[in-house]
Design a protein around this motif. Structure first.
Motif, mmCIF file in Angstrom:
data_model
loop_
_atom_site.group_PDB
_atom_site.id
_atom_site.type_symbol
_atom_site.label_atom_id
_atom_site.label_comp_id
_atom_site.label_asym_id
_atom_site.label_seq_id
_atom_site.Cartn_x
_atom_site.Cartn_y
_atom_site.Cartn_z
ATOM 1 N N ALA A 67 0.850 -1.192 0.000
ATOM 2 C CA ALA A 67 0.000 0.000 0.000
ATOM 3 C C ALA A 67 0.887 1.244 0.000
ATOM 4 O O ALA A 67 2.068 1.182 0.366
ATOM 5 C CB ALA A 67 -0.934 0.013 1.208
ATOM 6 N N ALA A 68 0.323 2.350 -0.430
ATOM 7 C CA ALA A 68 1.057 3.617 -0.442
ATOM 8 C C ALA A 68 0.066 4.756 -0.275
ATOM 9 O O ALA A 68 -1.110 4.631 -0.626
ATOM 10 C CB ALA A 68 1.844 3.782 -1.743
ATOM 11 N N GLY A 69 0.554 5.860 0.255
ATOM 12 C CA GLY A 69 -0.312 7.025 0.407
ATOM 13 C C GLY A 69 0.479 8.258 0.754
ATOM 14 O O GLY A 69 1.623 8.171 1.235
ATOM 15 N N LEU A 70 -0.106 9.401 0.502
ATOM 16 C CA LEU A 70 0.520 10.657 0.902
ATOM 17 C C LEU A 70 -0.522 11.748 1.053
ATOM 18 O O LEU A 70 -1.621 11.671 0.513
ATOM 19 C CB LEU A 70 1.594 11.103 -0.088
ATOM 20 C CG LEU A 70 1.173 11.691 -1.429
ATOM 21 C CD1 LEU A 70 2.291 12.573 -1.980
ATOM 22 C CD2 LEU A 70 0.859 10.607 -2.438
ATOM 23 N N VAL A 71 -0.142 12.752 1.820
ATOM 24 C CA VAL A 71 -0.925 13.970 1.967
ATOM 25 C C VAL A 71 -0.013 15.115 1.570
ATOM 26 O O VAL A 71 1.120 15.204 2.050
ATOM 27 C CB VAL A 71 -1.425 14.161 3.415
ATOM 28 C CG1 VAL A 71 -2.195 15.469 3.548
ATOM 29 C CG2 VAL A 71 -2.291 12.987 3.849
ATOM 30 N N MET A 72 -0.485 15.981 0.666
ATOM 31 C CA MET A 72 0.331 17.084 0.156
ATOM 32 C C MET A 72 -0.428 18.396 0.235
ATOM 33 O O MET A 72 -1.635 18.446 -0.025
ATOM 34 C CB MET A 72 0.742 16.808 -1.298
ATOM 35 C CG MET A 72 1.498 17.941 -1.979
ATOM 36 S SD MET A 72 1.928 17.566 -3.704
ATOM 37 C CE MET A 72 3.307 16.457 -3.466
ATOM 38 N N ASP A 73 0.279 19.453 0.600
ATOM 39 C CA ASP A 73 -0.288 20.799 0.564
ATOM 40 C C ASP A 73 -0.345 21.245 -0.895
ATOM 41 O O ASP A 73 0.691 21.350 -1.552
ATOM 42 C CB ASP A 73 0.602 21.752 1.382
ATOM 43 C CG ASP A 73 0.002 23.139 1.540
ATOM 44 O OD1 ASP A 73 -0.518 23.684 0.538
ATOM 45 O OD2 ASP A 73 0.066 23.696 2.649
ATOM 46 N N VAL A 74 -1.554 21.505 -1.406
ATOM 47 C CA VAL A 74 -1.692 21.794 -2.842
ATOM 48 C C VAL A 74 -1.083 23.139 -3.215
ATOM 49 O O VAL A 74 -0.771 23.377 -4.387
ATOM 50 C CB VAL A 74 -3.177 21.771 -3.274
ATOM 51 C CG1 VAL A 74 -3.820 20.442 -2.953
ATOM 52 C CG2 VAL A 74 -3.962 22.923 -2.660
ATOM 53 N N ASN A 75 -0.890 24.031 -2.265
ATOM 54 C CA ASN A 75 -0.402 25.376 -2.571
ATOM 55 C C ASN A 75 1.108 25.525 -2.449
ATOM 56 O O ASN A 75 1.679 26.477 -2.984
ATOM 57 C CB ASN A 75 -1.081 26.396 -1.652
ATOM 58 C CG ASN A 75 -2.577 26.469 -1.888
ATOM 59 O OD1 ASN A 75 -3.026 26.650 -3.010
ATOM 60 N ND2 ASN A 75 -3.350 26.301 -0.834
ATOM 61 N N THR A 76 1.763 24.600 -1.755
ATOM 62 C CA THR A 76 3.217 24.706 -1.563
ATOM 63 C C THR A 76 3.986 23.498 -2.069
ATOM 64 O O THR A 76 5.208 23.575 -2.244
ATOM 65 C CB THR A 76 3.557 24.891 -0.078
ATOM 66 O OG1 THR A 76 3.166 23.709 0.648
ATOM 67 C CG2 THR A 76 2.846 26.105 0.506
ATOM 68 N N GLY A 77 3.320 22.369 -2.269
ATOM 69 C CA GLY A 77 4.014 21.147 -2.658
ATOM 70 C C GLY A 77 4.629 20.420 -1.484
ATOM 71 O O GLY A 77 5.302 19.394 -1.664
ATOM 72 N N ASN B 50 10.463 2.448 -1.465
ATOM 73 C CA ASN B 50 9.502 3.533 -1.250
ATOM 74 C C ASN B 50 8.501 3.576 -2.398
ATOM 75 O O ASN B 50 8.806 4.066 -3.487
ATOM 76 C CB ASN B 50 10.232 4.873 -1.125
ATOM 77 C CG ASN B 50 9.312 5.992 -0.671
ATOM 78 O OD1 ASN B 50 8.093 5.891 -0.748
ATOM 79 N ND2 ASN B 50 9.901 7.063 -0.178
ATOM 80 N N ARG B 51 7.302 3.071 -2.170
ATOM 81 C CA ARG B 51 6.282 3.016 -3.208
ATOM 82 C C ARG B 51 5.775 4.393 -3.604
ATOM 83 O O ARG B 51 5.235 4.571 -4.696
ATOM 84 C CB ARG B 51 5.100 2.165 -2.726
ATOM 85 C CG ARG B 51 5.426 0.685 -2.538
ATOM 86 C CD ARG B 51 4.270 -0.062 -1.885
ATOM 87 N NE ARG B 51 4.554 -1.484 -1.738
ATOM 88 C CZ ARG B 51 4.200 -2.413 -2.623
ATOM 89 N NH1 ARG B 51 3.544 -2.061 -3.713
ATOM 90 N NH2 ARG B 51 4.492 -3.680 -2.415
ATOM 91 N N VAL B 52 5.939 5.377 -2.751
ATOM 92 C CA VAL B 52 5.423 6.717 -3.045
ATOM 93 C C VAL B 52 6.301 7.463 -4.028
ATOM 94 O O VAL B 52 5.816 8.128 -4.946
ATOM 95 C CB VAL B 52 5.263 7.535 -1.746
ATOM 96 C CG1 VAL B 52 4.808 8.964 -2.057
ATOM 97 C CG2 VAL B 52 4.260 6.859 -0.815
ATOM 98 N N THR B 53 7.611 7.365 -3.877
ATOM 99 C CA THR B 53 8.532 8.130 -4.729
ATOM 100 C C THR B 53 9.298 7.265 -5.717
ATOM 101 O O THR B 53 9.679 7.725 -6.793
ATOM 102 C CB THR B 53 9.559 8.889 -3.873
ATOM 103 O OG1 THR B 53 10.363 7.944 -3.143
ATOM 104 C CG2 THR B 53 8.866 9.811 -2.880
#
Length: 561
Positions: free
Chosen positions: A233-243, A269-272
């Motif tokens: 499994a993989a997941g992330l949370v990102m700020d859309v305005n700053t990256g 690292n499945r995310v990157t």
């Protein structure tokens, strides 16, 4: 021979006083000698206390001992929580020349340090050398146990041990170090020189990660992975305005405190680093390009009555309506047929240019060494244009997808993804679509949740928009229909986007609760919903009633079935 003192001529009382005086003088001399000796011992004790153990031992036995290991700066999250730090430790070494019975000493040592090999320890203690390492970085309990053995030839070297207080949490982002404190993965490796700089050890590196959000995302992904018996499994949370990456999770994971017990697949690292065909999430980019280039408008549509045949390929819909569909319907119901026709109108050249401009044809520039390169056809034919429009035939990392989606919803600015706290990162972003197009994409993403395939991601009060993604895994000679990559990318709140939340399950299985289905809308969308409900209050996003005005126009374009 020395004569005894004479007391002639003295009375008995005088003789008694003289004897007492002599005894008192002798006692005073003895006391003074005692204090003088004590003072010498005290001075020597202080001298030894101020010197390092290795200096004392070298002076006494001429043993060459390695110097104390260097310090390393802390790594902290955006709120100052310590993620990696150095603690004083002790490493065990011996002088084999001082050991009379190597076998007995080895047996005793292995009885308390059971991870050591008896044969290896005995070989070292029998080597006849002046110095051999026995074990690095002992715990306080292990040091006490070794001391209790009472073997004079065993000594301790002061060192520093890299410690990760939260264990597995954010392991892939943080990375790990070797026994000498050199960074070998993640932030530890990328910023190794900075972290090891003697002049900056009191200045921690502050990451964009939020430990609270990281924990919630990890917890939800682990639960979903277990429930659907997925292999990863993989997941992330990102700020859309700053990256800025607020949370990053890859499962299975590892404990950087004991890296020796982990396998390569756990460190991956499945995310990157992982690149996947992410299916219909890519339709977001096809729609954005077509709307921004003036190829289509929300009032347009395409005939999705029957599958498309091109060369030896057939393009079908997973949720066929078998009729003419408007653009909002094509997006909400995730029509491959409609999206492929729109991509043909956009054209191969403009499709390639757009995907390159939003960073999907190049590796990410995030501050991690583990970054995967996207995969796409070297020869971009007509069929490639059609299948790539809905996320087949191109593989990108979840991080790249999240960065691209952020640009689609934040007003059209693409920001470089970062794991370092940088609230001003938006200043360096570049405009890739107009604000008008970005507003339309927000409308479509919200529509896909309220009316389409992403309904299980809807969280009351948080106005989540998003897109499902389901793709068969590529294998030699084709695709494995039994193995799916199921994902969902969500954005909230859609009237003023703040965060992208992405979740992916690798080869999930259907359950009774999902009626046997294993697509992204069934298995990944609920993960995003739960993460939003748990973390939005922590991130300062309050729930509120939705303003239907933003979505009413496109919602009216959806026909009732």
């Amino acid at each position: 021979m020395r004569s005894a003192p004479s007391y002639a001529g003295l009375s008995f009382e005088g003789q008694q006083k003289s004897a007492l005086e002599v005894a008192r003088n002798r006692l005073m001399v003895a006391v003074l000698l005692f204090f003088a000796a004590f003072a010498v011992m005290m001075v020597r004790t202080v001298e030894l206390g101020l010197s390092t153990p290795e200096e004392t031992q070298v002076a006494a036995r001429h043993i060459v001992v390695p110097p104390v290991t260097f310090s390393r700066a802390d790594i902290r999250d955006r709120n100052g929580e310590v993620l990696a730090t150095n603690l004083e430790s002790a490493s065990l070494y011996a002088n084999p020349q001082e050991i009379k019975d190597p076998h007995e000493a080895a047996v005793k040592l292995v009885s308390v340090l059971q991870d050591l090999s008896l044969a290896d320890v005995e070989a070292k203690l029998s080597s006849g050398r002046h110095f051999v390492w026995l074990k690095r970085k002992l715990s306080p309990r292990e040091k006490w146990q070794v001391n209790a053995l009472g073997i004079p030839a065993f000594y301790f070297q002061r060192e520093e041990e890299r410690v990760y207080p939260h264990g597995r949490l954010a392991a892939h982002a943080l990375g790990f170090v070797d026994v000498d404190g050199n960074g070998l993965g993640g932030v530890e490796r990328y910023f190794n020189d900075r972290l090891a700089d003697k002049t900056m050890t009191d200045q921690p590196i502050r990451l964009s990660l939020d430990t609270r959000v990281q924990y919630a995302l990890t917890d939800e992904l682990e639960a979903a992975m277990s429930a659907h018996q997925a292999i990863g499994a993989a997941g992330l949370v990102m700020d859309v305005n700053t990256g800025e990456v607020i949370a990053m999770v890859s499962l299975p994971d590892f404990d950087p405190n004991s890296i020796g017990g982990s396998a390569g697949k756990e460190r991956f690292n499945r995310v990157t680093q992982g690149v996947y065909e992410l299916g219909s999430t890519f339709k977001t980019f096809t729609f954005a390009a077509a709307l921004d280039k003036g190829v289509a408008t929300l009032n347009d549509g395409y005939d999705a009555t029957k599958p498309l045949h091109i060369a030896r390929f057939t393009i079908r819909d997973d949720h066929p309506k078998a009729r003419y569909m408007s653009l909002p319907e094509i997006f909400a119901y995730s029509s491959n047929i409609g999206t492929a026709q729109m991509a043909l109108d956009l054209g191969t050249e403009r499709q390639q240019e757009f995907l390159s401009e939003i960073g999907l044809l190049q590796p990410s520039t995030i501050e991690l060494p583990e970054v995967g390169a996207p995969l796409y056809p070297q020869t971009w034919r007509k069929v490639s244009t059609m299948t790539i429009s809905y996320g087949h035939g191109i593989a990108v990392s979840p991080l790249q997808l999240a960065s691209g989606i952020s640009a689609m919803v934040n007003g059209g600015r693409l920001n470089a993804a970062t794991v370092v706290e940088n609230p001003d990162a938006w200043r360096t972003g570049k405009q890739v679509i107009s604000q008008s197009t970005s507003r339309k994409i927000r409308q479509l993403l919200r529509l896909a949740v309220t009316k389409g395939t992403g309904g299980r991601a809807d969280a009351v009060g948080y106005r989540i928009g998003g897109k499902t993604g389901t793709a068969e895994k590529a294998v030699a000679g084709g695709y494995d229909t039994r193995a799916l990559i199921s994902s969902f990318v969500g954005v909230y709140p859609m009237d003023d986007p703040r965060y992208v939340v992405f979740a992916l399950l690798d080869e999930p299985r259907g359950t009774k609760e999902t009626f046997g289905f294993r697509a992204g809308g069934w298995v990944a969308a609920p993960v995003v919903k739960n993460v939003v409900l748990r973390t939005a209050p922590l991130l300062g996003v309050a729930p509120k009633r939705e303003d239907d005005g933003l979505y009413h126009q496109v919602a009216m374009m959806i026909e009732k079935d």
